[in-house]
Enzyme design. Structure first.
Site, PDB file in Angstrom:
ATOM      1  N   ARG A  57       0.657  -1.079   0.075  1.00  0.00           N
ATOM      2  CA  ARG A  57       0.187   0.113   0.051  1.00  0.00           C
ATOM      3  C   ARG A  57       0.922   1.256  -0.133  1.00  0.00           C
ATOM      4  O   ARG A  57       0.432   2.320  -0.482  1.00  0.00           O
ATOM      5  CB  ARG A  57      -0.979   0.046   1.214  1.00  0.00           C
ATOM      6  CG  ARG A  57      -2.049  -0.996   1.178  1.00  0.00           C
ATOM      7  CD  ARG A  57      -3.257  -0.888   2.031  1.00  0.00           C
ATOM      8  NE  ARG A  57      -2.840  -0.271   3.243  1.00  0.00           N
ATOM      9  CZ  ARG A  57      -3.151   0.696   4.044  1.00  0.00           C
ATOM     10  NH1 ARG A  57      -3.928   1.526   3.186  1.00  0.00           N
ATOM     11  NH2 ARG A  57      -2.872   1.001   4.972  1.00  0.00           N
ATOM     12  N   HIS A  99     -17.967  11.778   4.554  1.00  0.00           N
ATOM     13  CA  HIS A  99     -18.580  10.520   5.045  1.00  0.00           C
ATOM     14  C   HIS A  99     -19.885  10.570   5.154  1.00  0.00           C
ATOM     15  O   HIS A  99     -20.147  11.720   5.804  1.00  0.00           O
ATOM     16  CB  HIS A  99     -17.830  10.102   6.193  1.00  0.00           C
ATOM     17  CG  HIS A  99     -18.152   8.714   6.525  1.00  0.00           C
ATOM     18  ND1 HIS A  99     -17.665   7.551   6.080  1.00  0.00           N
ATOM     19  CD2 HIS A  99     -19.255   8.188   7.638  1.00  0.00           C
ATOM     20  CE1 HIS A  99     -18.315   6.554   6.672  1.00  0.00           C
ATOM     21  NE2 HIS A  99     -19.204   6.857   7.730  1.00  0.00           N
ATOM     22  N   HIS A 161     -26.516  12.510  -0.522  1.00  0.00           N
ATOM     23  CA  HIS A 161     -25.778  13.092  -1.398  1.00  0.00           C
ATOM     24  C   HIS A 161     -26.179  14.292  -1.702  1.00  0.00           C
ATOM     25  O   HIS A 161     -24.917  15.358  -1.800  1.00  0.00           O
ATOM     26  CB  HIS A 161     -26.046  12.432  -2.676  1.00  0.00           C
ATOM     27  CG  HIS A 161     -24.843  11.070  -2.734  1.00  0.00           C
ATOM     28  ND1 HIS A 161     -25.544   9.689  -3.184  1.00  0.00           N
ATOM     29  CD2 HIS A 161     -23.707  10.917  -2.957  1.00  0.00           C
ATOM     30  CE1 HIS A 161     -24.491   8.965  -3.080  1.00  0.00           C
ATOM     31  NE2 HIS A 161     -23.364   9.628  -2.877  1.00  0.00           N
TER      32      HIS A 161
HETATM   33  C1  GRF Z   1     -20.225   9.169  -0.945  1.00  0.00           C
HETATM   34  O1  GRF Z   1     -21.338   8.716  -0.132  1.00  0.00           O
HETATM   35  C2  GRF Z   1     -19.005   9.497   0.264  1.00  0.00           C
HETATM   36  O2  GRF Z   1     -19.391   9.927   1.468  1.00  0.00           O
HETATM   37  C3  GRF Z   1     -18.659   8.017   0.527  1.00  0.00           C
HETATM   38  O3  GRF Z   1     -18.695   7.409  -0.685  1.00  0.00           O
HETATM   39  C4  GRF Z   1     -19.894   7.859  -1.685  1.00  0.00           C
HETATM   40  C5  GRF Z   1     -19.204   8.024  -2.788  1.00  0.00           C
HETATM   41  O4  GRF Z   1     -20.358   8.673  -3.634  1.00  0.00           O
HETATM   42  N1  GRF Z   1     -17.246   8.051   1.111  1.00  0.00           N
HETATM   43  P1  GRF Z   1     -19.772   9.313  -5.135  1.00  0.00           P
HETATM   44  O5  GRF Z   1     -18.869   8.248  -5.874  1.00  0.00           O
HETATM   45  O6  GRF Z   1     -18.900  10.478  -4.803  1.00  0.00           O
HETATM   46  O7  GRF Z   1     -21.107   9.346  -5.957  1.00  0.00           O
END
Ligand code: GRF
Length: 182
Positions: A57, A99, A161
């Site tokens: 990693r 998150h 979102h």
């Molecule tokens: C989002 O809900 C973010 O918070 C989480 O993963 C998801 C990614 O969605 N870490 P996207 O790829 O931006 O549509």
């Protein structure tokens, strides 16, 4: 300039693009991630750094950091990036993550489903600086998203979102303006 890390469909990356933020480059650990197509459409350079192509990693993160630096990134934004970042990477860049929960509640990979399963009345969004932990690090913004009767993962995710797409670009903008730097 912002270097963005992605693993998924890239709706948060799209929000950064749509807000006109200065994007240097987009890197992913997943070949074929939908987010890469969004970056290409916007004319932002992309590269893929799959873990299986590297010894460890740390060597993957060092290669990714070098590529982002070459493209002028000074801040890294994790926009749906689903791997932990190693200390070697975090020494090179400040990094911000979004998150879909009110951290420290529901860290990990299924926070929307976990909040619904727990029967809580509200969840939300956290934007935070990244450290070496799982969804830990100093919080920049948190906003509540109420859970409605009959919510499914899909209906709740849609409202979460909408909040993410507002808070993540705002945090990145604030950082670049100097307001979040000590
Ligand atoms: C989002 O809900 C973010 O918070 C989480 O993963 C998801 C990614 O969605 N870490 P996207 O790829 O931006 O549509």
């Amino acid at each position: 300039m912002i270097g963005v890390l992605v693993s998924g469909r890239g709706s948060n990356l799209q929000a950064l693009i749509d807000k006109g933020l200065p994007l240097a480059a987009v890197a992913s650990n997943v070949a074929g991630a939908g987010a890469l197509a969004r970056a290409e459409t916007a004319g932002v350079p992309t590269a893929v750094f799959p873990l299986e192509d590297f010894e460890s990693r740390e060597t993957r993160d060092l290669a990714m950091a070098a590529w982002l630096e070459e493209h002028g990134a000074e801040l890294v934004v994790c926009a749906g990036y689903m791997h932990l970042l190693t200390p070697a990477f975090l020494e090179r860049f400040p990094a911000i993550n979004v998150h879909p929960s009110l951290l420290p509640a529901f860290p990990g990979t299924t926070p929307i489903e976990d909040a619904l399963a727990a029967g809580v009345a509200e969840t939300g969004v956290t934007v935070h600086f990244v450290d070496e932990g799982v969804d830990s690090g100093p919080v920049i913004f948190q906003e509540v998203v109420p859970i409605r009767p009959g919510d499914t993962p899909e209906s709740l995710r849609k409202r979460v979102h909408e909040v993410e797409h507002r808070l993540l670009p705002e945090a990145a903008r604030l950082y670049l303006s100097g307001a979040l730097r000590s």
